[in-house]
Design a protein around this motif. Structure first.
Motif, short mmCIF file in Angstrom:
data_model
loop_
_atom_site.label_atom_id
_atom_site.label_comp_id
_atom_site.label_asym_id
_atom_site.label_seq_id
_atom_site.Cartn_x
_atom_site.Cartn_y
_atom_site.Cartn_z
N TYR A 26 17.44 -23.14 24.65
CA TYR A 26 18.19 -22.75 23.46
C TYR A 26 18.77 -23.97 22.76
O TYR A 26 18.78 -24.05 21.53
CB TYR A 26 19.31 -21.78 23.84
N LEU A 27 19.25 -24.92 23.55
CA LEU A 27 19.83 -26.13 22.97
C LEU A 27 18.75 -26.99 22.32
O LEU A 27 18.92 -27.50 21.21
CB LEU A 27 20.57 -26.92 24.04
N ASN A 28 17.62 -27.15 23.00
CA ASN A 28 16.55 -27.98 22.44
C ASN A 28 16.00 -27.40 21.14
O ASN A 28 15.75 -28.14 20.18
CB ASN A 28 15.43 -28.15 23.47
N MET A 57 25.44 -26.18 17.69
CA MET A 57 26.00 -25.12 18.52
C MET A 57 26.00 -23.77 17.80
O MET A 57 25.89 -22.72 18.44
CB MET A 57 27.42 -25.50 18.95
N TYR A 76 22.64 -22.61 18.44
CA TYR A 76 22.53 -22.31 19.87
C TYR A 76 23.04 -20.90 20.17
O TYR A 76 22.39 -20.12 20.86
CB TYR A 76 23.33 -23.36 20.64
N GLU A 77 24.21 -20.58 19.64
CA GLU A 77 24.79 -19.26 19.88
C GLU A 77 23.92 -18.16 19.26
O GLU A 77 23.78 -17.07 19.83
CB GLU A 77 26.21 -19.19 19.32
N ASP A 114 17.79 -27.27 28.52
CA ASP A 114 18.21 -25.96 28.02
C ASP A 114 17.34 -25.59 26.82
O ASP A 114 17.42 -26.24 25.77
CB ASP A 114 19.69 -26.03 27.61
N SER A 173 17.64 -25.56 19.11
CA SER A 173 18.69 -25.70 18.10
C SER A 173 18.75 -27.13 17.57
O SER A 173 18.98 -27.34 16.37
CB SER A 173 20.05 -25.30 18.70
N ARG A 215 25.81 -30.95 22.14
CA ARG A 215 26.84 -29.90 22.12
C ARG A 215 28.06 -30.27 21.28
O ARG A 215 28.89 -29.41 20.97
CB ARG A 215 27.28 -29.58 23.55
N LYS A 243 20.81 -17.49 21.50
CA LYS A 243 21.13 -16.83 22.76
C LYS A 243 21.55 -15.38 22.58
O LYS A 243 21.63 -14.63 23.56
CB LYS A 243 22.25 -17.58 23.49
#
Length: 397
Positions: free
Chosen positions: A44-46, A283, A286-287, A42, A48, A277, A290
């Protein structure tokens, strides 16, 4: 001497051990050398997790982070997505080559990501591995860790890789091996971007290893709006690109080994998506990444005009024949919001104060012909209209 040889050998074969949660270890002052490999795809996760490592790692520590993303286009913090990306293509299935082991839904589209660092626009997929090195700002050097990656590539047989004057990693291909039939060719295989704070610096880049989408990347990175749009943001520099033909896991191990050779033997710890997560600060980032507010409304001021203007005197390409002969449009956009709009040759409602990315179908606002063209230019995708714009032509699916 034997013990030294064993130590050197051990440093070149990193152990990927998920010993403890990275969130519990990253800020501890005793952890002066850290290495992590993400198993999430992901983007966005990476990104973050990467930002979390930059913010939370101990001030004197050096951190390596490696990750591979699912297909996405990543723009720099100060870039304009309408200028850098053909937004109308991103959500269309069937444009990407399947990678070995990819799931059936892996070709549903290409994500748009705005990172927190500067630099230009890049395409990521499962054939790229991204590397990030975080260190004290006092020790920052644009070439130091690019050279580290080059040493890793050379240890895997890519002897003709080097760092060029732009701090990119390039691959020199001899005239004999070049498919062009001419002289030697130089291809970019890795670009870099940077983020510096008072105490910490981040250098990250992506390395083209074995992407099956090499011939498709340019279609995503050529915006149909480019001839009409002038931005105050950072423009990308286009380069010829090539795969270096190295396996992802081999690259990861070689980079960790070189990192360990520079800073001391280190075990690279695996970070799973589930573990990441569970970290609230990850997170939160992450938000943010996105959110449309970050992706689109961070865009610097830009102008759009169908004709030469005082601010942008470039000649424009011919407009499509289906537009009224006297049609003209000029816009001023700040943070994604139209603050000035002048449209002539059509009947339309006011489009000032409109957020460009929120328009699903321009035809409802400026009429069928102009709206059809704006849909293609700005990447709007109404449910009943699958019209695409590629460069200056209209392709109907």
């Amino acid at each position: 001497m034997a013990s030294l040889n064993r130590l050197l050998a051990r440093s070149r074969v990193p152990r990927l051990a998920n010993i403890r949660r990275f969130s519990e270890a990253v800020s501890h002052p005793s952890n002066r050398v850290q290495a992590y490999v993400s198993r999430s795809s992901d983007p966005y996760l990476n990104l973050s997790v990467e930002h979390y490592l930059l913010q939370k790692s101990a001030p004197e520590s050096v951190v390596l982070f490696l990750y591979t993303n699912s297909p996405c286009v990543v723009i720099g913090r100060n870039q304009n997505p309408w200028l850098e990306v053909n937004l109308g293509l991103l959500n269309r299935a069937g444009l990407l080559a399947k990678t070995q082991g990819s799931s059936d839904d892996a070709d549903e589209g290409v994500a748009l990501v705005r990172r927190r660092s500067g630099g230009g626009t890049v395409f990521h997929d499962e054939g790229n591995v991204n590397y990030s090195v975080i260190c004290p700002s006092a020790a920052f050097d644009r070439n130091k860790h690019a050279e580290m990656v080059v040493r890793a590539l050379r240890s895997l047989g890519a002897e003709s890789t080097r760092v060029n004057e732009r701090h990119d990693i390039v691959l020199d291909v001899s005239a004999l091996a070049s498919s062009s039939g001419g002289g030697a060719e130089t291809y970019k295989i890795s670009g870099s971007a940077y983020k510096l704070t008072r105490l910490r610096s981040l250098h990250h880049g992506t390395c083209l290893l074995s992407t099956p989408n090499l011939s498709r990347i340019s279609q995503f990175l050529r915006s149909p709006a480019e001839p009409f749009l002038k931005s105050r943001g950072v423009d990308s520099v286009r380069s010829k690109i090539q795969n270096v033909r190295v396996a992802n896991r081999d690259f990861e191990e070689a980079v960790v080994a070189e990192f360990g050779g520079m800073y001391g033997d280190v075990d690279a710890e695996i970070i799973t998506a589930g573990e990441a997560r569970h970290v609230p600060d990850v997170m939160k980032g992450y938000e943010e990444l996105k959110s449309p507010k970050w992706i689109y409304e961070q865009t610097p001021r830009f102008t759009f005009a169908t004709h030469p203007t005082e601010e942008d005197p470039r000649e424009r390409p011919d407009l499509p024949d289906y537009l009224p002969k006297d049609f003209k449009a000029s816009l001023v956009v700040r943070h994604g919001e139209i603050v000035e709009a002048n449209l002539s040759g059509i009947s339309s409602s006011s489009i000032e104060s409109v957020q460009v990315h929120e328009v699903g179908d321009w035809r409802a606002m400026i009429g069928d012909s102009a709206g059809r063209w704006f849909n293609g230019i700005f990447g709007a995708q109404p449910d009943q209209d699958r019209t695409l714009v590629c460069t200056h032509d209209v392709l109907t699916s």
